[in-house]
Design an enzyme around this catalytic site. Structure first.
Site, PDB file in Angstrom:
ATOM      1  N   SER A 166       0.776  -1.242   0.029  1.00 60.78           N
ATOM      2  CA  SER A 166       0.026   0.081   0.223  1.00 60.78           C
ATOM      3  C   SER A 166       0.840   1.456  -0.016  1.00 60.78           C
ATOM      4  CB  SER A 166      -1.000   0.042   1.274  1.00 60.78           C
ATOM      5  OG  SER A 166      -1.759  -1.140   1.246  1.00 60.78           O
TER       6      SER A 166
HETATM    7  N1  SAH Z   1      -0.123  -5.288   4.056  1.00 58.29           N
HETATM    8  C1  SAH Z   1       0.450  -5.727   3.020  1.00 58.29           C
HETATM    9  C2  SAH Z   1      -0.535  -5.447   1.753  1.00 58.29           C
HETATM   10  C3  SAH Z   1      -0.500  -6.585   0.810  1.00 58.29           C
HETATM   11  S1  SAH Z   1      -1.708  -6.534  -0.503  1.00 58.29           S
HETATM   12  C4  SAH Z   1       1.700  -4.972   2.748  1.00 58.29           C
HETATM   13  O1  SAH Z   1       1.906  -4.024   3.651  1.00 58.29           O
HETATM   14  O2  SAH Z   1       2.369  -5.053   1.835  1.00 58.29           O
HETATM   15  C5  SAH Z   1      -2.841  -7.673   0.261  1.00 58.29           C
HETATM   16  C6  SAH Z   1      -2.432  -8.892   0.546  1.00 58.29           C
HETATM   17  O3  SAH Z   1      -3.744  -9.868   0.991  1.00 58.29           O
HETATM   18  C7  SAH Z   1      -2.029  -9.819  -0.545  1.00 58.29           C
HETATM   19  O4  SAH Z   1      -0.635 -10.236  -0.546  1.00 58.29           O
HETATM   20  C8  SAH Z   1      -3.051 -11.103  -0.762  1.00 58.29           C
HETATM   21  O5  SAH Z   1      -2.309 -12.146  -1.127  1.00 58.29           O
HETATM   22  C9  SAH Z   1      -3.589 -11.034   0.683  1.00 58.29           C
HETATM   23  N2  SAH Z   1      -5.009 -11.712   1.048  1.00 58.29           N
HETATM   24  C10 SAH Z   1      -6.089 -11.684   0.082  1.00 58.29           C
HETATM   25  N3  SAH Z   1      -6.870 -12.422   0.427  1.00 58.29           N
HETATM   26  C11 SAH Z   1      -6.400 -12.968   1.519  1.00 58.29           C
HETATM   27  C12 SAH Z   1      -6.933 -14.023   2.648  1.00 58.29           C
HETATM   28  N4  SAH Z   1      -8.257 -14.320   2.457  1.00 58.29           N
HETATM   29  N5  SAH Z   1      -6.218 -14.334   3.695  1.00 58.29           N
HETATM   30  C13 SAH Z   1      -4.687 -13.991   3.665  1.00 58.29           C
HETATM   31  N6  SAH Z   1      -4.371 -12.954   2.818  1.00 58.29           N
HETATM   32  C14 SAH Z   1      -5.032 -12.619   1.988  1.00 58.29           C
END
Ligand code: SAH
Length: 205
Positions: free
Chosen positions: A52
């Protein structure tokens, strides 16, 4: 990043600002885009996912109102950057990711920085992480169609859950609080997140 992107947009919490100052964001992105790590935008981290924008990380962190003693559950480890920020201002971070390669990479960075209060798990985070519940704060960093019921069940009283809820394109960032058994909800801002995929999220990526 702090003075140009965060403070002018209303990030004031000293703990959030200090963590954003301290955690080396460039270590959470690929070598080839390191020079863009502190820019005012999200960046790709592979597998169609993103780290993000700094402002959104700060906004969500500040919304949790952490004091230092909390145990926090994060759904969507991704690059690990948000978890790293949280680890500086709470007792313990439990973070769940559904894509193994992202989790392996994030864990490498946590280890190299000696962020020892972050626990990780490969799973569908829409079911939460029942083993260590309840959590004082829960943060979901992917957008779903609704608030996953298991996360509400695993939220302490008092507790706060911050989650983007909406359609695939745009969501409202909601703060759901539980206090004395009562749930209240407010919208913080409109945001764009990648999809929350799982039992209590979207059915596919
Ligand atoms: N907090 C992260 C944001 C990554 S984007 C950062 O600081 O980089 C969101 C992430 O959520 C992705 O990696 C995606 O694979 C994950 N995601 C989506 N659905 C999910 C679920 N049901 N359980 C765990 N992770 C999930």
């Amino acid at each position: 990043m702090i003075d140009e992107q965060l403070v002018p947009r209303g990030i004031y919490d000293p703990k959030t600002l200090e963590a954003m100052r301290k955690v080396p964001r460039h270590l959470f992105v690929e070598e080839a885009i390191k020079d863009q790590a502190y820019g005012d935008f999200p960046l790709p981290i592979g597998r169609g996912q993103t780290i993000s924008q700094p402002y959104i990380v700060a906004l969500m962190t500040q919304a949790l109102g952490l004091k230092g003693h909390e145990s926090v559950l994060e759904i969507g480890t991704g690059s690990g950057y948000q978890a790293a920020i949280l680890s500086q201002i709470c007792e313990k971070v439990y973070t769940v990711e559904r894509i193994n390669s992202l989790l392996v990479q994030a864990r490498k960075v946590f280890d190299s920085l000696h962020y020892l209060n972050i626990l990780t798990k490969l799973d569908d985070g829409t079911n939460g992480w029942p083993e260590y519940a309840p959590y004082d704060a829960i943060i979901v960093t992917a957008g779903g169609p609704k608030v996953p019921e298991p996360l509400l069940e695993q939220l302490a009283d008092p507790g706060i859950l911050v989650i983007p809820v909406g359609d695939r394109g745009v969501q409202d960032l909601r703060a759901v609080t539980r206090k004395d058994g009562k749930i209240t909800e407010k919208t913080i801002e409109f945001v764009r997140f990648v999809s929350l995929v799982g039992d209590h999220g979207w059915k596919s990526g």
